[in-house]
Enzyme design. Structure first.
Site, PDB file in Angstrom:
ATOM      1  N   ALA A  66       0.603  -1.251   0.046  1.00 10.34           N
ATOM      2  CA  ALA A  66       0.051  -0.071  -0.081  1.00 10.34           C
ATOM      3  C   ALA A  66       0.819   1.169  -0.006  1.00 10.34           C
ATOM      4  O   ALA A  66       2.099   0.982   0.468  1.00 10.34           O
ATOM      5  CB  ALA A  66      -0.985   0.074   1.216  1.00 10.34           C
ATOM      6  N   GLY A 109       0.735  -5.094   0.793  1.00  8.81           N
ATOM      7  CA  GLY A 109      -0.502  -4.984  -0.047  1.00  8.81           C
ATOM      8  C   GLY A 109      -0.449  -5.694  -1.381  1.00  8.81           C
ATOM      9  O   GLY A 109      -1.041  -6.230  -1.900  1.00  8.81           O
ATOM     10  N   GLU A 112      -0.484  -9.265  -0.776  1.00  7.88           N
ATOM     11  CA  GLU A 112      -1.821  -9.495  -0.613  1.00  7.88           C
ATOM     12  C   GLU A 112      -2.578  -9.537  -1.893  1.00  7.88           C
ATOM     13  O   GLU A 112      -3.696 -10.210  -2.061  1.00  7.88           O
ATOM     14  CB  GLU A 112      -2.558  -8.452   0.465  1.00  7.88           C
ATOM     15  CG  GLU A 112      -1.974  -8.905   1.910  1.00  7.88           C
ATOM     16  CD  GLU A 112      -2.203  -7.902   2.957  1.00  7.88           C
ATOM     17  OE1 GLU A 112      -1.873  -6.520   2.407  1.00  7.88           O
ATOM     18  OE2 GLU A 112      -2.600  -7.871   3.956  1.00  7.88           O
ATOM     19  N   GLU A 132       4.591  -5.175   7.263  1.00  3.42           N
ATOM     20  CA  GLU A 132       3.831  -4.117   7.669  1.00  3.42           C
ATOM     21  C   GLU A 132       4.339  -3.980   9.169  1.00  3.42           C
ATOM     22  O   GLU A 132       4.334  -2.884   9.631  1.00  3.42           O
ATOM     23  CB  GLU A 132       2.533  -4.477   7.928  1.00  3.42           C
ATOM     24  CG  GLU A 132       1.822  -4.179   6.456  1.00  3.42           C
ATOM     25  CD  GLU A 132       1.985  -5.523   5.424  1.00  3.42           C
ATOM     26  OE1 GLU A 132       2.747  -6.487   5.880  1.00  3.42           O
ATOM     27  OE2 GLU A 132       1.095  -5.721   4.556  1.00  3.42           O
TER      28      GLU A 132
HETATM   29  N1  CO8 Z   1       4.699   3.302  -0.647  1.00  2.00           N
HETATM   30  C1  CO8 Z   1       5.122   4.621  -1.052  1.00  2.00           C
HETATM   31  N2  CO8 Z   1       6.190   4.456  -1.909  1.00  2.00           N
HETATM   32  C2  CO8 Z   1       7.061   3.422  -2.084  1.00  2.00           C
HETATM   33  C3  CO8 Z   1       6.584   2.199  -1.383  1.00  2.00           C
HETATM   34  C4  CO8 Z   1       5.324   2.118  -0.626  1.00  2.00           C
HETATM   35  N3  CO8 Z   1       4.905   0.914  -0.369  1.00  2.00           N
HETATM   36  N4  CO8 Z   1       7.405   1.213  -1.734  1.00  2.00           N
HETATM   37  C5  CO8 Z   1       8.409   1.918  -2.438  1.00  2.00           C
HETATM   38  N5  CO8 Z   1       8.215   3.289  -2.500  1.00  2.00           N
HETATM   39  C6  CO8 Z   1       8.765   4.282  -3.429  1.00  2.00           C
HETATM   40  C7  CO8 Z   1       9.876   5.097  -2.441  1.00  2.00           C
HETATM   41  O1  CO8 Z   1       9.628   5.796  -1.495  1.00  2.00           O
HETATM   42  C8  CO8 Z   1      10.671   5.294  -3.616  1.00  2.00           C
HETATM   43  O2  CO8 Z   1      10.262   6.645  -3.751  1.00  2.00           O
HETATM   44  P1  CO8 Z   1      11.432   7.892  -4.090  1.00  2.00           P
HETATM   45  O3  CO8 Z   1      12.052   7.637  -5.094  1.00  2.00           O
HETATM   46  O4  CO8 Z   1      10.437   9.056  -4.243  1.00  2.00           O
HETATM   47  O5  CO8 Z   1      12.224   7.906  -2.782  1.00  2.00           O
HETATM   48  C9  CO8 Z   1      10.609   4.580  -4.711  1.00  2.00           C
HETATM   49  O6  CO8 Z   1       9.601   3.734  -4.393  1.00  2.00           O
HETATM   50  C10 CO8 Z   1      11.717   3.443  -5.072  1.00  2.00           C
HETATM   51  O7  CO8 Z   1      11.700   2.687  -3.810  1.00  2.00           O
HETATM   52  P2  CO8 Z   1      13.275   2.657  -3.060  1.00  2.00           P
HETATM   53  O8  CO8 Z   1      14.124   3.780  -3.317  1.00  2.00           O
HETATM   54  O9  CO8 Z   1      12.923   2.311  -1.514  1.00  2.00           O
HETATM   55  O10 CO8 Z   1      13.716   1.205  -3.678  1.00  2.00           O
HETATM   56  P3  CO8 Z   1      14.810   0.273  -3.185  1.00  2.00           P
HETATM   57  O11 CO8 Z   1      15.082  -0.510  -4.188  1.00  2.00           O
HETATM   58  O12 CO8 Z   1      15.702   0.816  -2.169  1.00  2.00           O
HETATM   59  O13 CO8 Z   1      13.963  -0.528  -2.073  1.00  2.00           O
HETATM   60  C11 CO8 Z   1      11.980  -1.931  -1.404  1.00  2.00           C
HETATM   61  C12 CO8 Z   1      12.727  -1.468  -2.285  1.00  2.00           C
HETATM   62  C13 CO8 Z   1      12.665  -2.809  -0.298  1.00  2.00           C
HETATM   63  C14 CO8 Z   1      10.746  -2.438  -1.934  1.00  2.00           C
HETATM   64  C15 CO8 Z   1      11.647  -0.527  -0.462  1.00  2.00           C
HETATM   65  O14 CO8 Z   1      11.075   0.434  -1.333  1.00  2.00           O
HETATM   66  C16 CO8 Z   1      10.628  -0.805   0.610  1.00  2.00           C
HETATM   67  O15 CO8 Z   1      10.804  -1.267   1.419  1.00  2.00           O
HETATM   68  N6  CO8 Z   1       9.222  -0.603   0.435  1.00  2.00           N
HETATM   69  C17 CO8 Z   1       8.119  -0.587   1.268  1.00  2.00           C
HETATM   70  C18 CO8 Z   1       7.753  -1.827   1.333  1.00  2.00           C
HETATM   71  C19 CO8 Z   1       6.675  -2.196   2.607  1.00  2.00           C
HETATM   72  O16 CO8 Z   1       6.694  -1.766   3.714  1.00  2.00           O
HETATM   73  N7  CO8 Z   1       5.203  -2.457   2.005  1.00  2.00           N
HETATM   74  C20 CO8 Z   1       4.226  -2.364   3.026  1.00  2.00           C
HETATM   75  C21 CO8 Z   1       3.489  -1.261   2.953  1.00  2.00           C
HETATM   76  S1  CO8 Z   1       2.152  -1.192   4.153  1.00  2.00           S
HETATM   77  C22 CO8 Z   1       0.814  -2.304   3.366  1.00  2.00           C
HETATM   78  O17 CO8 Z   1       1.156  -2.701   2.263  1.00  2.00           O
HETATM   79  C23 CO8 Z   1      -0.352  -2.469   4.103  1.00  2.00           C
HETATM   80  C24 CO8 Z   1      -1.396  -3.024   3.242  1.00  2.00           C
HETATM   81  C25 CO8 Z   1      -2.943  -3.017   4.096  1.00  2.00           C
HETATM   82  C26 CO8 Z   1      -3.440  -1.608   3.818  1.00  2.00           C
HETATM   83  C27 CO8 Z   1      -4.883  -1.527   3.523  1.00  2.00           C
HETATM   84  C28 CO8 Z   1      -5.238   0.101   2.987  1.00  2.00           C
HETATM   85  C29 CO8 Z   1      -5.005   0.008   1.378  1.00  2.00           C
END
Ligand code: CO8
Length: 258
Positions: A66, A109, A112, A132
């Site tokens: 998400a 998500g 999921e 999460e």
């Molecule tokens: N949300 C928003 N932006 C994101 C997300 C995300 N989940 N994942 C990546 N991005 C963005 C980064 O912020 C970055 O943007 P910017 O260049 O502007 O800083 C861009 O995408 C590229 O990402 P990274 O630079 O972080 O890329 P890396 O290769 O270094 O890392 C990862 C990749 C490991 C995937 C890392 O981006 C990461 O850990 N992302 C988050 C993963 C995460 O925690 N996901 C769970 C989110 S919570 C959730 O899913 C709850 C679901 C239930 C919700 C129900 C309501 C809808």
């Protein structure tokens, strides 16, 4: 269909393709993407010419979860009133079989969303996880429910409680993924599988999916009763007569979806 801003759509034969397309955020599921995904899936679902849907992302990410930046400042009241879950719930109820073709990250998500599909085909680059817990929340789109059903309680608990990712090979061993293919072959393999499914009788596909879904939602005794009733009802279809006649006559069936 061309008005979507976060997904790309295409149709090839009887297969509808939905490609998540927010490369700047690794296909993070913001509210627009979830709405568009649900609308596109509903449109394919309503189209009798479509017998299978494939959902895919980019080489780098199926979906990294998400959209954290969109959610971060929301209050519990806002989360409740906006109901960000509704689109994914609708998506998980489409009757048409859905394949998730996953390359790169399928996290939170994103994992999921893959589990809301019927089959997960993974590139060898795929990585699955429910991170999460590291954000101070828990999975909210089925991760604590569908993951234990898919891979067993204990492995799911480890993933949900530690937030660690598993690679494609581990996900296949665990039973989350039906097959791992080289990344370069992912789309061709997904297309071949989708065409194989889409060639079947559409009402029978709906029945098979509904009965499979019952296994996730009911106890075994109720599920077995449901399956027996659905199986019996299929003898009202021309396609059942055609399928069995084709077997007897040693030829390919010509299903008419009737
Ligand atoms: N949300 C928003 N932006 C994101 C997300 C995300 N989940 N994942 C990546 N991005 C963005 C980064 O912020 C970055 O943007 P910017 O260049 O502007 O800083 C861009 O995408 C590229 O990402 P990274 O630079 O972080 O890329 P890396 O290769 O270094 O890392 C990862 C990749 C490991 C995937 C890392 O981006 C990461 O850990 N992302 C988050 C993963 C995460 O925690 N996901 C769970 C989110 S919570 C959730 O899913 C709850 C679901 C239930 C919700 C129900 C309501 C809808």
């Amino acid at each position: 269909m061309s008005d979507y801003s976060t997904i790309l759509l295409s149709t090839r034969g009887r297969v509808g393709w939905i490609t998540l397309n927010r490369p700047e955020a690794l296909n993070a599921l913001n509210s627009t993407l979830v709405e568009e995904l649900a609308a596109a899936a509903a449109a394919f679902d309503a189209d009798e010419e479509i017998g299978c849907i494939v959902v895919t992302g980019s080489e780098r990410a199926f979906a990294a979860g998400a959209d954290i930046k969109q959610m971060e400042d929301r209050s519990a009241v806002e989360m409740s009133l906006r109901n960000p879950f509704v689109g994914l719930e609708a998506f998980s109820r489409v009757r048409t079989p859905v394949i998730a073709a996953v390359a790169g990250y399928a996290l939170g998500g994103g994992c999921e969303l893959a589990m809301a599909c019927d089959i997960i085909l993974a590139a060898d680059t795929a990585r699955f996880g429910q991170p999460e817990i590291t954000l101070g929340v828990i999975p909210g789109l089925g991760g604590t429910q569908r993951l234990p059903r898919a891979i067993g309680y204990y492995k799911a608990a480890e993933l949900v409680l530690t937030g660690r990712m598993m690679d494609a090979a581990e996900a296949e061993r665990a039973g989350l993924v039906s097959r791992v293919v080289p990344a370069a072959d992912l789309f061709a393999e997904a297309e071949a599988m989708a065409e194989q499914i889409a060639a079947k009788s559409l009402p029978v596909l709906y029945a098979a999916k509904e009965s499979l879904r019952a296994s996730l939602e009911t106890g075994a005794a109720e599920g077995l009763r449901f399956e027996k009733q659905v199986f019996t009802s299929l003898f009202a279809l021309d396609d059942q007569k055609e399928g069995m006649a084709a077997f007897r006559e040693k030829r390919a069936p010509r299903f008419t979806n009737r």
